[in-house]
Design a protein around this motif. Structure first.
Motif, short mmCIF file in Angstrom:
data_model
loop_
_atom_site.label_atom_id
_atom_site.label_comp_id
_atom_site.label_asym_id
_atom_site.label_seq_id
_atom_site.Cartn_x
_atom_site.Cartn_y
_atom_site.Cartn_z
N MET A 1 29.31 6.38 -15.37
CA MET A 1 29.71 7.46 -16.25
C MET A 1 29.35 7.09 -17.69
O MET A 1 30.15 7.21 -18.58
N ALA A 2 28.14 6.59 -17.93
CA ALA A 2 27.71 6.22 -19.27
C ALA A 2 27.49 7.47 -20.11
O ALA A 2 26.77 8.38 -19.71
N ILE A 3 28.15 7.51 -21.26
CA ILE A 3 28.06 8.66 -22.15
C ILE A 3 28.25 8.14 -23.57
O ILE A 3 28.98 7.17 -23.79
N ASN A 4 27.59 8.75 -24.53
CA ASN A 4 27.69 8.24 -25.89
C ASN A 4 28.97 8.71 -26.59
O ASN A 4 29.64 9.63 -26.15
N GLU A 5 29.27 8.04 -27.70
CA GLU A 5 30.50 8.31 -28.44
C GLU A 5 30.59 9.75 -28.92
O GLU A 5 31.65 10.38 -28.85
N SER A 6 29.47 10.29 -29.38
CA SER A 6 29.45 11.67 -29.86
C SER A 6 29.85 12.64 -28.75
O SER A 6 30.68 13.54 -28.95
N ALA A 7 29.27 12.45 -27.57
CA ALA A 7 29.60 13.32 -26.43
C ALA A 7 31.07 13.17 -26.07
O ALA A 7 31.74 14.17 -25.76
N GLU A 8 31.58 11.94 -26.10
CA GLU A 8 33.00 11.72 -25.82
C GLU A 8 33.87 12.49 -26.80
O GLU A 8 34.87 13.11 -26.42
N ASN A 9 33.49 12.46 -28.07
CA ASN A 9 34.26 13.18 -29.10
C ASN A 9 34.26 14.68 -28.84
O ASN A 9 35.29 15.35 -28.98
N ILE A 102 38.34 2.58 -31.87
CA ILE A 102 38.61 1.68 -30.75
C ILE A 102 38.45 2.39 -29.41
O ILE A 102 37.94 1.80 -28.44
N GLU A 103 38.86 3.64 -29.31
CA GLU A 103 38.90 4.36 -28.03
C GLU A 103 37.55 4.41 -27.33
O GLU A 103 37.48 4.55 -26.12
N HIS A 104 36.46 4.30 -28.09
CA HIS A 104 35.13 4.41 -27.51
C HIS A 104 34.55 3.07 -27.06
O HIS A 104 33.61 3.06 -26.27
N VAL A 105 35.07 1.98 -27.56
CA VAL A 105 34.46 0.68 -27.27
C VAL A 105 35.31 -0.24 -26.41
O VAL A 105 34.81 -1.21 -25.86
N SER A 107 37.20 -1.85 -23.36
CA SER A 107 36.93 -1.85 -21.92
C SER A 107 38.11 -1.26 -21.16
O SER A 107 39.24 -1.21 -21.68
N LYS A 108 37.85 -0.81 -19.94
CA LYS A 108 38.94 -0.30 -19.10
C LYS A 108 39.99 -1.38 -18.88
O LYS A 108 41.19 -1.11 -18.91
N GLU A 109 39.53 -2.61 -18.66
CA GLU A 109 40.45 -3.72 -18.40
C GLU A 109 41.37 -3.98 -19.59
O GLU A 109 42.58 -4.10 -19.44
N SER A 110 40.79 -4.05 -20.79
CA SER A 110 41.60 -4.30 -21.99
C SER A 110 42.55 -3.14 -22.26
O SER A 110 43.72 -3.35 -22.62
#
Length: 133
Positions: A1-9, A102-105, A107-110
């Motif tokens: 599910m790779a998507i860039n920060e802009s798309a996430e926003n 922070i929300e974009h970078v 990791s799921k684990e962290s």
């Protein structure tokens, strides 16, 4: 599910607007984010091509399952991280700005570890406006 920060926003903004408005249009997104309508239109085209959103004949935007999943993930991160930072004594404005970064970078684990550690520090109904993040 790779998507860039802009798309996430954009996806997060569509989700937030869909909670406030009966329908979401490109103009609503542009207004919310302070972007030009033409920039939003290009972004919506890309999200539509990736099948993250659908746009009907009237221009109403709906999140598709993949887009909703991404939007909800980013929104949850934003809510928890900004609330946690405020809880730690950070001003609301700085907390929201930092959470957007922070929300974009993270990791799921962290993120899961933070979520498990902080629990529900009053997050259930906390609504924050996306500010480019």
């Amino acid at each position: 599910m790779a998507i860039n920060e802009s798309a996430e926003n954009y996806l997060e903004t569509i989700l937030i607007l869909s909670k406030k408005l009966p329908v979401v249009r490109s103009v609503d997104i542009a207004e919310e984010l302070g972007f030009k309508k033409s920039s939003v239109s290009v972004a919506m085209k890309h999200l539509r091509e990736k099948e993250h959103i659908s746009v009907d004949k009237s221009g109403f935007i709906t999140l598709m399952p993949s887009g909703r999943e991404i939007a909800e993930m980013i929104y949850e991160r934003h809510q928890l991280l900004s609330a946690w930072l405020v809880h730690l004594g950070v001003s609301e404005e700085t907390a929201v700005e930092d959470a957007c970064k922070i929300e974009h970078v993270i990791s799921k684990e962290s993120f899961q570890a933070i979520k498990d550690h902080v629990g529900g520090i009053g997050l259930s109904d906390r609504e924050t406006k996306p500010q480019g993040g």
